[in-house]
Design a protein around this motif. Structure first.
Motif, PDB file in Angstrom:
ATOM      1  N   PRO A   1       0.787  -1.241   0.000  1.00 16.61           N
ATOM      2  CA  PRO A   1       0.000   0.000   0.000  1.00 16.61           C
ATOM      3  C   PRO A   1       0.819   1.293   0.000  1.00 16.61           C
ATOM      4  O   PRO A   1       0.346   2.315  -0.479  1.00 16.61           O
ATOM      5  CB  PRO A   1      -0.831  -0.105   1.280  1.00 16.61           C
ATOM      6  N   ARG A   2       2.024   1.248   0.544  1.00 10.88           N
ATOM      7  CA  ARG A   2       2.886   2.435   0.561  1.00 10.88           C
ATOM      8  C   ARG A   2       4.264   1.987   0.076  1.00 10.88           C
ATOM      9  O   ARG A   2       4.990   1.319   0.805  1.00 10.88           O
ATOM     10  CB  ARG A   2       2.957   3.022   1.962  1.00 10.88           C
ATOM     11  N   CYS A   3       4.587   2.368  -1.158  1.00 11.14           N
ATOM     12  CA  CYS A   3       5.869   1.877  -1.669  1.00 11.14           C
ATOM     13  C   CYS A   3       6.536   2.858  -2.621  1.00 11.14           C
ATOM     14  O   CYS A   3       5.887   3.684  -3.259  1.00 11.14           O
ATOM     15  CB  CYS A   3       5.698   0.522  -2.348  1.00 11.14           C
ATOM     16  N   LEU A   4       7.860   2.731  -2.645  1.00 12.44           N
ATOM     17  CA  LEU A   4       8.692   3.349  -3.676  1.00 12.44           C
ATOM     18  C   LEU A   4       8.857   2.260  -4.722  1.00 12.44           C
ATOM     19  O   LEU A   4       9.374   1.184  -4.428  1.00 12.44           O
ATOM     20  CB  LEU A   4      10.060   3.741  -3.112  1.00 12.44           C
ATOM     21  N   LEU A   5       8.398   2.523  -5.912  1.00  6.26           N
ATOM     22  CA  LEU A   5       8.368   1.517  -6.955  1.00  6.26           C
ATOM     23  C   LEU A   5       9.499   1.778  -7.955  1.00  6.26           C
ATOM     24  O   LEU A   5       9.463   2.753  -8.698  1.00  6.26           O
ATOM     25  CB  LEU A   5       7.010   1.566  -7.655  1.00  6.26           C
ATOM     26  N   PHE A   6      10.510   0.919  -7.937  1.00 10.91           N
ATOM     27  CA  PHE A   6      11.661   1.047  -8.834  1.00 10.91           C
ATOM     28  C   PHE A   6      11.341   0.327 -10.136  1.00 10.91           C
ATOM     29  O   PHE A   6      11.129  -0.887 -10.144  1.00 10.91           O
ATOM     30  CB  PHE A   6      12.916   0.444  -8.189  1.00 10.91           C
ATOM     31  N   LEU A   7      11.301   1.073 -11.241  1.00  9.04           N
ATOM     32  CA  LEU A   7      10.971   0.492 -12.527  1.00  9.04           C
ATOM     33  C   LEU A   7      11.655   1.241 -13.656  1.00  9.04           C
ATOM     34  O   LEU A   7      12.103   2.365 -13.482  1.00  9.04           O
ATOM     35  CB  LEU A   7       9.462   0.432 -12.735  1.00  9.04           C
ATOM     36  N   ASP A   8      11.726   0.575 -14.800  1.00  9.18           N
ATOM     37  CA  ASP A   8      12.387   1.189 -15.949  1.00  9.18           C
ATOM     38  C   ASP A   8      11.393   2.067 -16.718  1.00  9.18           C
ATOM     39  O   ASP A   8      10.232   2.174 -16.356  1.00  9.18           O
ATOM     40  CB  ASP A   8      13.023   0.126 -16.850  1.00  9.18           C
ATOM     41  N   LYS A   9      11.888   2.676 -17.765  1.00  4.13           N
ATOM     42  CA  LYS A   9      11.060   3.614 -18.531  1.00  4.13           C
ATOM     43  C   LYS A   9      10.474   2.967 -19.789  1.00  4.13           C
ATOM     44  O   LYS A   9      10.410   3.582 -20.847  1.00  4.13           O
ATOM     45  CB  LYS A   9      11.879   4.851 -18.908  1.00  4.13           C
ATOM     46  N   ALA A  10      10.021   1.730 -19.667  1.00  2.43           N
ATOM     47  CA  ALA A  10       9.312   1.094 -20.780  1.00  2.43           C
ATOM     48  C   ALA A  10       8.063   1.928 -21.065  1.00  2.43           C
ATOM     49  O   ALA A  10       7.447   2.467 -20.136  1.00  2.43           O
ATOM     50  CB  ALA A  10       8.930  -0.332 -20.410  1.00  2.43           C
ATOM     51  N   PRO A  11       7.698   2.103 -22.319  1.00  7.80           N
ATOM     52  CA  PRO A  11       6.552   2.963 -22.641  1.00  7.80           C
ATOM     53  C   PRO A  11       5.273   2.699 -21.837  1.00  7.80           C
ATOM     54  O   PRO A  11       4.650   3.657 -21.376  1.00  7.80           O
ATOM     55  CB  PRO A  11       6.353   2.732 -24.143  1.00  7.80           C
ATOM     56  N   PRO A  12       4.863   1.433 -21.599  1.00 11.60           N
ATOM     57  CA  PRO A  12       3.653   1.254 -20.773  1.00 11.60           C
ATOM     58  C   PRO A  12       3.816   1.743 -19.331  1.00 11.60           C
ATOM     59  O   PRO A  12       2.841   2.072 -18.672  1.00 11.60           O
ATOM     60  CB  PRO A  12       3.414  -0.256 -20.816  1.00 11.60           C
ATOM     61  N   HIS A  13       5.049   1.801 -18.838  1.00 12.96           N
ATOM     62  CA  HIS A  13       5.296   2.316 -17.490  1.00 12.96           C
ATOM     63  C   HIS A  13       5.288   3.838 -17.478  1.00 12.96           C
ATOM     64  O   HIS A  13       4.782   4.461 -16.563  1.00 12.96           O
ATOM     65  CB  HIS A  13       6.694   1.908 -16.970  1.00 12.96           C
ATOM     66  N   TYR A  14       5.921   4.405 -18.478  1.00 10.49           N
ATOM     67  CA  TYR A  14       6.339   5.805 -18.436  1.00 10.49           C
ATOM     68  C   TYR A  14       5.501   6.748 -19.292  1.00 10.49           C
ATOM     69  O   TYR A  14       5.366   7.917 -18.975  1.00 10.49           O
ATOM     70  CB  TYR A  14       7.809   5.859 -18.896  1.00 10.49           C
ATOM     71  N   LYS A  15       4.926   6.240 -20.376  1.00  7.87           N
ATOM     72  CA  LYS A  15       4.221   7.125 -21.304  1.00  7.87           C
ATOM     73  C   LYS A  15       2.701   6.990 -21.277  1.00  7.87           C
ATOM     74  O   LYS A  15       2.006   7.843 -21.802  1.00  7.87           O
ATOM     75  CB  LYS A  15       4.718   6.889 -22.737  1.00  7.87           C
ATOM     76  N   SER A  16       2.199   5.934 -20.685  1.00 10.48           N
ATOM     77  CA  SER A  16       0.755   5.693 -20.659  1.00 10.48           C
ATOM     78  C   SER A  16       0.029   6.747 -19.816  1.00 10.48           C
ATOM     79  O   SER A  16       0.360   6.955 -18.644  1.00 10.48           O
ATOM     80  CB  SER A  16       0.476   4.302 -20.082  1.00 10.48           C
ATOM     81  N   GLU A  17      -0.957   7.381 -20.394  1.00 10.39           N
ATOM     82  CA  GLU A  17      -1.749   8.380 -19.653  1.00 10.39           C
ATOM     83  C   GLU A  17      -2.527   7.716 -18.520  1.00 10.39           C
ATOM     84  O   GLU A  17      -2.693   8.298 -17.447  1.00 10.39           O
ATOM     85  CB  GLU A  17      -2.696   9.130 -20.601  1.00 10.39           C
ATOM     86  N   LYS A  18      -2.991   6.512 -18.760  1.00 13.57           N
ATOM     87  CA  LYS A  18      -3.730   5.766 -17.735  1.00 13.57           C
ATOM     88  C   LYS A  18      -2.837   5.509 -16.517  1.00 13.57           C
ATOM     89  O   LYS A  18      -3.235   5.712 -15.375  1.00 13.57           O
ATOM     90  CB  LYS A  18      -4.214   4.439 -18.328  1.00 13.57           C
ATOM     91  N   VAL A  19      -1.607   5.079 -16.771  1.00 14.20           N
ATOM     92  CA  VAL A  19      -0.657   4.789 -15.687  1.00 14.20           C
ATOM     93  C   VAL A  19      -0.225   6.086 -15.008  1.00 14.20           C
ATOM     94  O   VAL A  19      -0.165   6.164 -13.779  1.00 14.20           O
ATOM     95  CB  VAL A  19       0.558   3.992 -16.227  1.00 14.20           C
ATOM     96  N   LYS A  20       0.052   7.131 -15.797  1.00 17.05           N
ATOM     97  CA  LYS A  20       0.414   8.433 -15.205  1.00 17.05           C
ATOM     98  C   LYS A  20      -0.698   8.915 -14.278  1.00 17.05           C
ATOM     99  O   LYS A  20      -0.436   9.438 -13.194  1.00 17.05           O
ATOM    100  CB  LYS A  20       0.652   9.476 -16.298  1.00 17.05           C
TER     101      LYS A  20
END
Length: 171
Positions: free
Chosen positions: A78-97
């Motif tokens: 529930p409370r986390c720092l999420l370490f992830l790469d900049k794959a387009p679904p992670h970084y560019k998706s408006e839904k995810v943003k």
């Protein structure tokens, strides 16, 4: 309750043999059965600093599947720092943003540098898993492979200390 660090990544498992170096007799020639198929399964994985893990299998990797997995991550951590790469679904998706923005007080993305798998602890999980599931293995059907992947990730406990991994590879 404080924040936990969670490393997240995904990998494809192709319905075909994965060939690695093998020991054989000097006068023998290895035979590898291949399917020639391009069918694949995508596995999403997360490891926390506390050793908890969450793996889920999807048919593909796009903004919709990542969004669904992100909600599962947020529920489990529930409370986390999420370490992830900049794959387009992670970084560019408006839904995810939008999801990150809506939950900015409890789910904080930390973007690792592009093309830096050495900072991603899950790369070790993928290497172990592919060696175990794909190297010199043959499955009679794609469904058999998907079933075996699901079973493997439901029962496998990776013993990877993210702190040590990042400290060893980050220096």
């Amino acid at each position: 309750m404080g924040f936990t660090g969670v490393s997240l990544d995904e990998s494809y498992f192709f319905y075909d043999s994965l060939v690695r170096k093998v020991w054989i007799q000097a006068d023998a020639r290895p035979v590898v059965i291949v399917t020639g198929s391009h069918r694949h399964s995508c596995v999403f994985g997360a490891l926390s600093l506390g050793g908890r893990q969450l793996f889920r299998q999807y048919h593909n990797f796009d903004e919709d599947t990542f969004y669904e997995y992100l909600k599962r991550i947020h529920y489990k951590y529930p409370r986390c720092l999420l370490f992830l790469d900049k794959a387009p679904p992670h970084y560019k998706s408006e839904k995810v943003k939008g999801y990150f923005k809506k939950h900015k007080g409890s789910l904080i993305p930390v973007w690792i540098p592009t093309a830096s798998p050495e900072f991603m602890a899950l790369e070790e999980c993928w290497n172990i898993s592919k060696d175990r599931l794909l190297v010199l293995s043959h499955y009679s059907s794609f469904e058999e492979l998907r079933g075996r992947i699901g079973e493997y990730f439901r029962t496998k406990r990776f013993n990877i200390n993210i702190r040590n991994y990042l400290l060893a590879n980050g220096s």
